[in-house]
Design an enzyme around this catalytic site. Structure first.
Site, PDB file in Angstrom:
ATOM      1  N   LYS A  46       0.831  -1.209   0.000  1.00 16.24           N
ATOM      2  CA  LYS A  46       0.000   0.000   0.000  1.00 16.24           C
ATOM      3  C   LYS A  46       0.861   1.253   0.000  1.00 16.24           C
ATOM      4  O   LYS A  46       0.355   2.375   0.019  1.00 16.24           O
ATOM      5  CB  LYS A  46      -0.913   0.023   1.235  1.00 16.24           C
ATOM      6  CG  LYS A  46      -2.032  -0.974   1.218  1.00 16.24           C
ATOM      7  CD  LYS A  46      -3.126  -0.618   2.227  1.00 16.24           C
ATOM      8  CE  LYS A  46      -2.808  -0.924   3.629  1.00 16.24           C
ATOM      9  NZ  LYS A  46      -3.909  -0.706   4.567  1.00 16.24           N
TER      10      LYS A  46
ATOM     11  N   LYS B 178       2.726   2.093   2.488  1.00 16.76           N
ATOM     12  CA  LYS B 178       2.679   2.624   3.863  1.00 16.76           C
ATOM     13  C   LYS B 178       3.697   1.874   4.712  1.00 16.76           C
ATOM     14  O   LYS B 178       3.868   0.663   4.575  1.00 16.76           O
ATOM     15  CB  LYS B 178       1.295   2.372   4.474  1.00 16.76           C
ATOM     16  CG  LYS B 178       0.210   3.326   4.021  1.00 16.76           C
ATOM     17  CD  LYS B 178      -1.045   3.122   4.898  1.00 16.76           C
ATOM     18  CE  LYS B 178      -1.901   4.355   4.926  1.00 16.76           C
ATOM     19  NZ  LYS B 178      -3.030   4.257   5.849  1.00 16.76           N
TER      20      LYS B 178
HETATM   21  N1  C2G Z   1     -10.318   7.036   9.137  1.00 16.29           N
HETATM   22  C1  C2G Z   1     -11.282   7.966   9.524  1.00 16.29           C
HETATM   23  N2  C2G Z   1     -10.902   9.199   9.936  1.00 16.29           N
HETATM   24  C2  C2G Z   1      -9.582   9.533   9.977  1.00 16.29           C
HETATM   25  C3  C2G Z   1      -8.596   8.592   9.608  1.00 16.29           C
HETATM   26  C4  C2G Z   1      -8.989   7.327   9.186  1.00 16.29           C
HETATM   27  O1  C2G Z   1     -12.497   7.679   9.486  1.00 16.29           O
HETATM   28  N3  C2G Z   1      -9.237  10.787  10.408  1.00 16.29           N
HETATM   29  C5  C2G Z   1     -10.776   5.722   8.677  1.00 16.29           C
HETATM   30  C6  C2G Z   1     -10.362   5.419   7.240  1.00 16.29           C
HETATM   31  O2  C2G Z   1     -11.295   5.983   6.325  1.00 16.29           O
HETATM   32  C7  C2G Z   1     -10.397   3.891   7.223  1.00 16.29           C
HETATM   33  C8  C2G Z   1     -10.030   3.519   8.678  1.00 16.29           C
HETATM   34  O3  C2G Z   1     -10.181   4.711   9.469  1.00 16.29           O
HETATM   35  O4  C2G Z   1     -11.721   3.418   6.930  1.00 16.29           O
HETATM   36  C9  C2G Z   1      -8.610   3.030   8.794  1.00 16.29           C
HETATM   37  O5  C2G Z   1      -7.759   4.021   8.226  1.00 16.29           O
HETATM   38  P1  C2G Z   1      -6.255   3.586   7.847  1.00 16.29           P
HETATM   39  O6  C2G Z   1      -5.622   2.926   9.009  1.00 16.29           O
HETATM   40  O7  C2G Z   1      -5.601   4.758   7.201  1.00 16.29           O
HETATM   41  O8  C2G Z   1      -6.547   2.438   6.763  1.00 16.29           O
HETATM   42  P2  C2G Z   1      -6.123   2.435   5.222  1.00 16.29           P
HETATM   43  O9  C2G Z   1      -4.670   2.624   5.106  1.00 16.29           O
HETATM   44  O10 C2G Z   1      -7.064   3.333   4.538  1.00 16.29           O
HETATM   45  O11 C2G Z   1      -6.354   0.894   4.828  1.00 16.29           O
HETATM   46  O12 C2G Z   1      -8.103  -2.650   2.255  1.00 16.29           O
HETATM   47  C10 C2G Z   1      -8.417  -1.410   2.881  1.00 16.29           C
HETATM   48  C11 C2G Z   1      -7.176  -0.833   3.527  1.00 16.29           C
HETATM   49  O13 C2G Z   1      -6.587  -1.755   4.419  1.00 16.29           O
HETATM   50  C12 C2G Z   1      -7.538   0.444   4.270  1.00 16.29           C
END
Ligand code: C2G
Length: 129
Positions: free
Chosen positions: A44, A46
């Protein structure tokens, strides 16, 4: 028993994550969360501060979450939804539309994100201290 499924990295667990998991838990009776493996995070683009094991332990300790499991790749969601008999697949709205292809086997929902907080912002602010 309505099952809600979601996925994420959940690094540096913060209120944006908590508020999303709370809202997701209110959509059903059980919330299960796929936590991205470190290897998948590399795909990803990350690099998480905490390991998969630590991130899984933290999210599993959240009172809104019933079960966590490893997210290994992009392709496993359909199998997971069937395996865990999930009724709702839900993500934050930054993923709007990206998972609509799953709507033949479950409801697909995108919820508002929490503004002004993200793991990246936390890392940036810490680096300026
Ligand atoms: N999120 C949120 N508000 C934020 C930050 C994150 O609502 N200020 C939500 C994101 O939209 C996501 C969840 O928290 O639904 C997890 O965010 P991340 O850890 O950044 O996940 P991500 O890297 O988007 O991975 O297959 C899907 C991926 O694994 C998602």
């Amino acid at each position: 028993m309505k099952v809600v499924i979601t996925y994420g990295t959940f690094d540096l667990f913060h209120v944006g994550h908590v508020r999303l998991l709370k809202r997701l838990s209110e959509l059903g009776d059980k919330l299960i969360v796929g936590i991205s493996l470190d290897e998948f995070n590399n795909l990803k683009g990350k690099k998480s501060f905490f390991s998969y094991e630590e991130r899984a332990e933290i999210v599993n300790a959240c009172k809104y979450v019933d079960f966590v499991f490893p997210e290994c790749d992009w392709e496993q969601k359909r199998d997971d939804i069937i395996k865990y008999q999930a009724d709702i697949f839900a993500m934050g709205e930054d993923w709007e539309g990206k998972f609509d292809f799953l709507n033949d086997i479950c409801d697909v929902v995108y919820l508002p994100r929490t503004e002004d907080i993200s793991t990246t912002e936390i890392k940036n602010k810490l680096s300026e201290l």
